[in-house]
Design a protein around this motif. Structure first.
Motif, PDB file in Angstrom:
ATOM      1  N   THR A   1       0.845  -1.198   0.000  1.00  8.74           N
ATOM      2  CA  THR A   1       0.000   0.000   0.000  1.00  8.74           C
ATOM      3  C   THR A   1       0.878   1.244   0.000  1.00  8.74           C
ATOM      4  O   THR A   1       2.086   1.176   0.268  1.00  8.74           O
ATOM      5  N   ARG A   2       0.234   2.375  -0.274  1.00  6.74           N
ATOM      6  CA  ARG A   2       0.952   3.636  -0.245  1.00  6.74           C
ATOM      7  C   ARG A   2       1.522   3.882   1.161  1.00  6.74           C
ATOM      8  O   ARG A   2       2.675   4.280   1.307  1.00  6.74           O
ATOM      9  N   ASP A   3       0.715   3.601   2.191  1.00  6.72           N
ATOM     10  CA  ASP A   3       1.186   3.812   3.565  1.00  6.72           C
ATOM     11  C   ASP A   3       2.415   2.967   3.859  1.00  6.72           C
ATOM     12  O   ASP A   3       3.352   3.419   4.511  1.00  6.72           O
ATOM     13  N   PHE A   4       2.409   1.728   3.346  1.00 10.08           N
ATOM     14  CA  PHE A   4       3.557   0.856   3.595  1.00 10.08           C
ATOM     15  C   PHE A   4       4.806   1.410   2.912  1.00 10.08           C
ATOM     16  O   PHE A   4       5.881   1.509   3.517  1.00 10.08           O
ATOM     17  N   ALA A   5       4.664   1.778   1.625  1.00 11.56           N
ATOM     18  CA  ALA A   5       5.817   2.269   0.863  1.00 11.56           C
ATOM     19  C   ALA A   5       6.392   3.538   1.489  1.00 11.56           C
ATOM     20  O   ALA A   5       7.609   3.709   1.580  1.00 11.56           O
ATOM     21  N   PHE A   6       5.494   4.422   1.922  1.00 12.73           N
ATOM     22  CA  PHE A   6       5.963   5.686   2.496  1.00 12.73           C
ATOM     23  C   PHE A   6       6.491   5.486   3.916  1.00 12.73           C
ATOM     24  O   PHE A   6       7.414   6.176   4.344  1.00 12.73           O
ATOM     25  N   GLY A   7       5.894   4.548   4.649  1.00 12.33           N
ATOM     26  CA  GLY A   7       6.237   4.395   6.061  1.00 12.33           C
ATOM     27  C   GLY A   7       7.528   3.654   6.321  1.00 12.33           C
ATOM     28  O   GLY A   7       8.107   3.768   7.412  1.00 12.33           O
ATOM     29  N   LEU A   8       8.007   2.876   5.352  1.00 12.04           N
ATOM     30  CA  LEU A   8       9.245   2.115   5.566  1.00 12.04           C
ATOM     31  C   LEU A   8      10.399   3.058   5.899  1.00 12.04           C
ATOM     32  O   LEU A   8      10.679   3.984   5.125  1.00 12.04           O
ATOM     33  N   PRO A   9      11.092   2.821   7.006  1.00 12.43           N
ATOM     34  CA  PRO A   9      12.269   3.648   7.303  1.00 12.43           C
ATOM     35  C   PRO A   9      13.351   3.402   6.253  1.00 12.43           C
ATOM     36  O   PRO A   9      13.719   2.259   5.992  1.00 12.43           O
ATOM     37  N   LYS A  10      13.831   4.474   5.627  1.00  8.81           N
ATOM     38  CA  LYS A  10      14.739   4.328   4.489  1.00  8.81           C
ATOM     39  C   LYS A  10      15.755   5.456   4.457  1.00  8.81           C
ATOM     40  O   LYS A  10      15.549   6.522   5.055  1.00  8.81           O
ATOM     41  N   ALA A  11      16.855   5.193   3.738  1.00  6.86           N
ATOM     42  CA  ALA A  11      17.818   6.255   3.468  1.00  6.86           C
ATOM     43  C   ALA A  11      17.617   6.715   2.036  1.00  6.86           C
ATOM     44  O   ALA A  11      17.390   5.898   1.140  1.00  6.86           O
ATOM     45  N   GLU A  12      17.703   8.016   1.831  1.00  7.55           N
ATOM     46  CA  GLU A  12      17.700   8.543   0.458  1.00  7.55           C
ATOM     47  C   GLU A  12      19.127   9.015   0.149  1.00  7.55           C
ATOM     48  O   GLU A  12      19.662   9.908   0.812  1.00  7.55           O
ATOM     49  N   LEU A  13      19.700   8.393  -0.883  1.00  8.37           N
ATOM     50  CA  LEU A  13      21.126   8.560  -1.181  1.00  8.37           C
ATOM     51  C   LEU A  13      21.381   9.161  -2.552  1.00  8.37           C
ATOM     52  O   LEU A  13      22.532   9.399  -2.923  1.00  8.37           O
ATOM     53  N   HIS A  14      20.324   9.363  -3.316  1.00  9.24           N
ATOM     54  CA  HIS A  14      20.496   9.946  -4.659  1.00  9.24           C
ATOM     55  C   HIS A  14      19.407  10.991  -4.845  1.00  9.24           C
ATOM     56  O   HIS A  14      18.310  10.705  -5.320  1.00  9.24           O
ATOM     57  N   LEU A  15      19.739  12.178  -4.395  1.00 10.48           N
ATOM     58  CA  LEU A  15      18.764  13.261  -4.342  1.00 10.48           C
ATOM     59  C   LEU A  15      19.534  14.551  -4.597  1.00 10.48           C
ATOM     60  O   LEU A  15      20.476  14.863  -3.867  1.00 10.48           O
ATOM     61  N   HIS A  16      19.175  15.258  -5.655  1.00  7.53           N
ATOM     62  CA  HIS A  16      19.817  16.545  -5.948  1.00  7.53           C
ATOM     63  C   HIS A  16      18.977  17.640  -5.316  1.00  7.53           C
ATOM     64  O   HIS A  16      17.803  17.801  -5.677  1.00  7.53           O
ATOM     65  N   LEU A  17      19.556  18.391  -4.394  1.00 12.82           N
ATOM     66  CA  LEU A  17      18.763  19.445  -3.746  1.00 12.82           C
ATOM     67  C   LEU A  17      18.175  20.401  -4.781  1.00 12.82           C
ATOM     68  O   LEU A  17      17.026  20.830  -4.655  1.00 12.82           O
ATOM     69  N   GLU A  18      18.943  20.707  -5.826  1.00 21.03           N
ATOM     70  CA  GLU A  18      18.411  21.612  -6.862  1.00 21.03           C
ATOM     71  C   GLU A  18      17.232  20.962  -7.604  1.00 21.03           C
ATOM     72  O   GLU A  18      16.435  21.663  -8.234  1.00 21.03           O
ATOM     73  N   GLY A  19      17.150  19.649  -7.524  1.00 22.09           N
ATOM     74  CA  GLY A  19      16.050  18.924  -8.167  1.00 22.09           C
ATOM     75  C   GLY A  19      14.813  18.821  -7.297  1.00 22.09           C
ATOM     76  O   GLY A  19      13.850  18.143  -7.648  1.00 22.09           O
ATOM     77  N   THR A  20      14.850  19.486  -6.132  1.00 23.62           N
ATOM     78  CA  THR A  20      13.670  19.518  -5.258  1.00 23.62           C
ATOM     79  C   THR A  20      12.959  20.868  -5.335  1.00 23.62           C
ATOM     80  O   THR A  20      12.080  21.145  -4.524  1.00 23.62           O
ATOM     81  N   LEU A  21      13.367  21.684  -6.303  1.00 17.33           N
ATOM     82  CA  LEU A  21      12.781  23.033  -6.443  1.00 17.33           C
ATOM     83  C   LEU A  21      11.385  22.916  -7.073  1.00 17.33           C
ATOM     84  O   LEU A  21      11.236  22.776  -8.282  1.00 17.33           O
ATOM     85  N   GLU A  22      10.381  22.952  -6.208  1.00 19.45           N
ATOM     86  CA  GLU A  22       8.990  22.804  -6.661  1.00 19.45           C
ATOM     87  C   GLU A  22       8.533  24.088  -7.372  1.00 19.45           C
ATOM     88  O   GLU A  22       9.010  25.192  -7.049  1.00 19.45           O
ATOM     89  N   PRO A  23       7.598  23.969  -8.300  1.00 18.09           N
ATOM     90  CA  PRO A  23       7.139  25.147  -9.036  1.00 18.09           C
ATOM     91  C   PRO A  23       6.698  26.311  -8.144  1.00 18.09           C
ATOM     92  O   PRO A  23       6.994  27.474  -8.459  1.00 18.09           O
ATOM     93  N   ASP A  24       6.028  26.021  -7.028  1.00 13.49           N
ATOM     94  CA  ASP A  24       5.552  27.142  -6.204  1.00 13.49           C
ATOM     95  C   ASP A  24       6.714  27.882  -5.538  1.00 13.49           C
ATOM     96  O   ASP A  24       6.729  29.115  -5.496  1.00 13.49           O
TER      97      ASP A  24
END
Ligand code: ADE
Ligand code: ZN
Length: 325
Positions: A3-26
Motif C-alpha cells: 500500500t501507499r502507507d507501507f511504501a511511504f512508512g518504511l524507514p529508508k535512506a535517500e542517497l540519490h537526491l539533488h537538492l536543486e532537483g527539489t525546487l517545486e514550481p511554487d
C-alpha cells in the motif's frame, strides 16, 4: 500487497537526491518574485508545462536555467528545508543530498552562500531527528580544472559535507576525466560516488573505470552493470551500493529499470531506490518505492530489502546503521 502507507512508512535512506532537483514550481515562483528574476512563467501550470523531457539533455536544459532564482543563503536554506520536510513524510530517516556548487558559482554566487545555506537546513533537520549530510557534486561537462578549483574552494567548509559526486551530462565526460580530483578528495578523507548513467554509449566501460580505477564507493544509477557478470561480482564482493531512481529513469530512459533492480538484488548487490530530482520527475522517494512495486509486482519483503539496503550502504557508522534499522 504494497500500500501507499507501507511504501511511504518504511524507514529508508535517500542517497540519490539533488537538492536543486527539489525546487517545486511554487517555491520557484516565490523565489523568482522575491529576487526579481524573470523565469518566463508566472503560474504553477505554466511552469509545469515547460517540464517536457525525454532524455537527460532535455531535462538539464530546463533544470539549470531554473536555478537562477536561487540567490542568497536563505534561498538555499529554504530549498533544502522544504526537501527535508517532504523526506520525513516519505519515511526518510537518513538523507545524503547532492548539490551542484558550479551551477551557482558559474553565475556569480559565492560557494559559501550555497554551502552555508544548505548546511543550516541540515543542522535543523538533524535537530528534528533526521540524520542528514551533503555531498558536493562536480558538473562533468565542465573541465577537470574547474572541478579541482571547486573542491579547493570548498575545503574550508569540509566539515559541512561528507563526500563528492559527479553528475550532469556523461556523454564525452567519462569519470576518468576527473581522476585527479577524485584522488584528492579521497586523500582528504571524503567519500566518493559518481553517476554512471544507463543510456550512454560505453557506459559499462565508465562503470568499470569508476569501480576499478577511481575507487568509487557507490554507483549512482549504474543498473546496466548487469551487462557484465564480473563487474556484478565485483560490486557484490566490495559492498558497492547502487542508487537507482525508477521514476527519473522512466523519464530519461523510458523505463524504471525494475528488472535490473530485481536481478541485481537477487545477485547480492545492494541496490537502493531514490527520487533523483523529485520536483521534476513526478514524485518523492515513497512514490518511487510504490511505483516500482506496482509496476514490477514487488511485495512488502522486496521493499523491506531495498529499504534495508539503503541504510546499509549509507555513509554512517555501523552503530548509527543499527539504530536506524
Ligand atoms: N543532475 C541532476 N539530476 C541528474 C541526473 N539524474 N543525472 C545527471 N545529472 C543530474
Ligand atoms: Zn542524479
Amino acid at each position: 500487497d504494497v500500500t501507499r502507507d507501507f511504501a511511504f512508512g518504511l524507514p529508508k535512506a535517500e542517497l540519490h537526491l539533488h537538492l536543486e532537483g527539489t525546487l517545486e514550481p511554487d517555491l520557484k515562483l516565490a523565489l523568482a518574485r522575491k529576487n526579481g528574476v524573470d523565469i518566463g512563467q508566472s503560474t504553477v501550470e505554466e511552469v509545469q508545462a515547460t517540464y517536457q523531457f525525454n532524455d537527460l539533455t532535455s531535462f538539464l536544459a530546463v533544470y539549470y536555467p531554473a536555478m537562477d532564482v536561487l540567490q542568497d543563503e536563505d534561498d538555499f536554506h529554504d530549498l533544502a528545508a522544504a526537501y527535508f520536510e517532504r523526506a520525513r513524510a516519505n519515511g526518510v530517516v537518513r538523507a545524503e543530498c547532492f548539490f551542484d556548487p558550479q551551477a551557482h558559482t558559474s553565475r556569480g554566487i559565492a560557494i559559501e552562500t550555497v554551502i552555508r545555506g544548505y548546511h543550516r537546513a541540515v543542522v535543523e533537520a538533524r535537530e528534528a531527528g533526521l540524520s542528514a549530510d551533503l555531498i558536493l557534486c562536480f558538473l562533468r561537462d565542465m573541465s577537470a580544472q574547474s572541478a579541482l578549483e571547486t573542491l579547493q574552494a570548498a575545503l574550508p567548509y569540509k566539515d559541512m559535507f561528507i563526500g563528492v559526486g559527479l553528475d550532469s551530462d556523461e556523454r564525452d565526460n567519462p569519470p576518468t576525466k576527473f581522476a585527479d580530483v577524485f584522488a584528492l578528495a579521497r586523500q582528504t578523507g571524503l567519500h566518493v560516488t559518481m553517476h554512471c548513467d544507463i543510456d550512454q554509449v560505453g557506459s559499462i566501460d565508465n562503470i568499470r573505470a569508476a569501480l576499478t580505477e577511481l575507487g568509487t564507493e557507490r554507483l549512482d544509477h549504474g543498473t546496466n552493470i548487469v551487462e557484465d557478470p564480473e563487474l556484478v561480482a565485483y560490486a557484490r564482493d566490495h559492498g558497492i551500493g547502487l542508487t537507482s531512481c525508477p521514476l527519473s529513469n522512466s523519464f530519461v530512459t523510458e523505463e524504471m529499470k525494475g528488472k535490473e533492480i530485481v536481478e541485481l538484488t537477487a545477485a547480492g548487490v545492494k541496490v537502493s531506490v531514490n527520487s533523483d530530482d523529485p520536483a521534476y520527475f513526478g514524485g518523492y522517494v515513497g512514490d518511487n518505492y510504490l511505483a516500482l512495486a506496482e509496476r514490477f509486482d514487488l511485495g512488502r519483503a522486496d521493499l523491506e530489502r531495498i529499504a534495508r539496503n539503503s541504510i546499509e550502504i549509507a555513509w554512517i557508522s555501523d552503530d548509527e546503521k543499527d539504530e536506524l534499522l
